[in-house]
Write a protein that holds these residues in place. Structure first.
Motif, mmCIF file in Angstrom:
data_model
loop_
_atom_site.group_PDB
_atom_site.id
_atom_site.type_symbol
_atom_site.label_atom_id
_atom_site.label_comp_id
_atom_site.label_asym_id
_atom_site.label_seq_id
_atom_site.Cartn_x
_atom_site.Cartn_y
_atom_site.Cartn_z
ATOM 1 N N VAL A 275 -4.989 -2.333 5.055
ATOM 2 C CA VAL A 275 -6.197 -1.776 5.659
ATOM 3 C C VAL A 275 -7.186 -0.972 4.706
ATOM 4 O O VAL A 275 -6.659 -0.351 3.796
ATOM 5 N N LYS A 276 -8.510 -1.360 4.904
ATOM 6 C CA LYS A 276 -9.384 -0.870 4.010
ATOM 7 C C LYS A 276 -10.171 0.178 4.684
ATOM 8 O O LYS A 276 -10.910 -0.023 5.750
ATOM 9 N N VAL A 277 -10.173 1.547 3.886
ATOM 10 C CA VAL A 277 -10.708 2.533 4.607
ATOM 11 C C VAL A 277 -11.995 2.941 3.678
ATOM 12 O O VAL A 277 -11.842 2.838 2.702
ATOM 13 N N ARG B 45 -4.955 10.282 -0.898
ATOM 14 C CA ARG B 45 -3.805 9.932 -1.720
ATOM 15 C C ARG B 45 -2.510 10.675 -1.281
ATOM 16 O O ARG B 45 -1.583 9.973 -1.070
ATOM 17 N N ASP B 46 -2.797 11.994 -0.841
ATOM 18 C CA ASP B 46 -1.600 12.542 -0.189
ATOM 19 C C ASP B 46 -0.985 12.190 1.161
ATOM 20 O O ASP B 46 0.060 11.920 1.501
ATOM 21 N N ALA B 47 -2.030 11.650 2.024
ATOM 22 C CA ALA B 47 -1.854 11.130 3.389
ATOM 23 C C ALA B 47 -1.147 9.619 3.287
ATOM 24 O O ALA B 47 -0.244 9.199 3.966
ATOM 25 N N ALA B 48 -1.512 8.769 2.124
ATOM 26 C CA ALA B 48 -1.322 7.514 2.112
ATOM 27 C C ALA B 48 -0.001 7.049 1.314
ATOM 28 O O ALA B 48 0.603 6.097 1.303
ATOM 29 N N GLN B 49 0.408 8.131 0.604
ATOM 30 C CA GLN B 49 1.464 7.794 -0.328
ATOM 31 C C GLN B 49 2.844 7.625 0.186
ATOM 32 O O GLN B 49 3.123 8.979 0.861
ATOM 33 N N ILE C 218 -7.659 1.028 -0.257
ATOM 34 C CA ILE C 218 -6.751 0.069 0.459
ATOM 35 C C ILE C 218 -5.200 0.765 0.572
ATOM 36 O O ILE C 218 -4.548 1.092 -0.249
ATOM 37 N N ILE C 219 -4.933 0.536 1.758
ATOM 38 C CA ILE C 219 -3.735 1.591 2.344
ATOM 39 C C ILE C 219 -2.721 0.588 3.185
ATOM 40 O O ILE C 219 -2.915 -0.492 3.505
ATOM 41 N N GLY D 291 3.113 -0.907 -3.472
ATOM 42 C CA GLY D 291 2.282 -1.310 -2.224
ATOM 43 C C GLY D 291 1.656 -0.163 -1.615
ATOM 44 O O GLY D 291 1.044 -0.626 -0.535
ATOM 45 N N ASP D 292 1.470 1.154 -2.010
ATOM 46 C CA ASP D 292 0.687 2.078 -1.269
ATOM 47 C C ASP D 292 -0.573 1.842 -1.279
ATOM 48 O O ASP D 292 -1.077 2.551 -0.562
ATOM 49 N N GLY D 293 -0.927 1.140 -2.325
ATOM 50 C CA GLY D 293 -2.542 0.803 -2.389
ATOM 51 C C GLY D 293 -3.412 1.311 -3.500
ATOM 52 O O GLY D 293 -2.814 1.788 -4.586
#
Length: 114
Positions: free
Chosen positions: A61-63, A80-84, A9-10, A89-91
């Motif tokens: 967004v759920k991937v 983790r690296d791309a979404a952080q 969840i991002i 609220g990062d997910g």
């Protein structure tokens, strides 16, 4: 070979970066769903036509990815690296076991179906 499902969840604006990061580690198929939710973030208050109201559910967004066990660590690190962003609220990322996978078109099962 055993398989796992990763659900991440991002924040919506991070989707392209996450997709590219997953492609770089060799993953092709992903499913993306628009979602709404809240965690510790709890939503926020907005002003609309002079009235305050609470926005509980924030856009997310759920991937989802189903993959072989040996790719899980790389995929989780990539997400983790791309979404952080370092902000609340990062997910979240969830990893679960998959019992079976079947490709509808060919009937292939297991890792061949993924």
């Amino acid at each position: 070979m055993t398989m796992k499902k990763i659900e991440a969840i991002i924040k919506p604006f991070k989707l392209d970066e996450v997709k590219e990061a997953l492609q770089e580690v060799g993953l092709q198929g992903i499913t993306v769903t628009e979602a709404k939710g809240f965690g510790r973030q709890k939503g926020h208050t907005e002003l609309y036509r002079g009235a305050e109201y609470v926005v509980d559910f924030l856009p997310k967004v759920k991937v989802e990815i189903v993959l072989n066990d040996d790719l899980v660590e790389k995929a989780v690190d990539a997400i983790r690296d791309a979404a952080q962003t370092g902000r609340i609220g990062d997910g979240k990322i969830f990893v679960s076991n998959i019992e079976e996978a079947i490709r509808i078109r060919t009937g292939e099962t297991g890792a061949d179906a993924v």
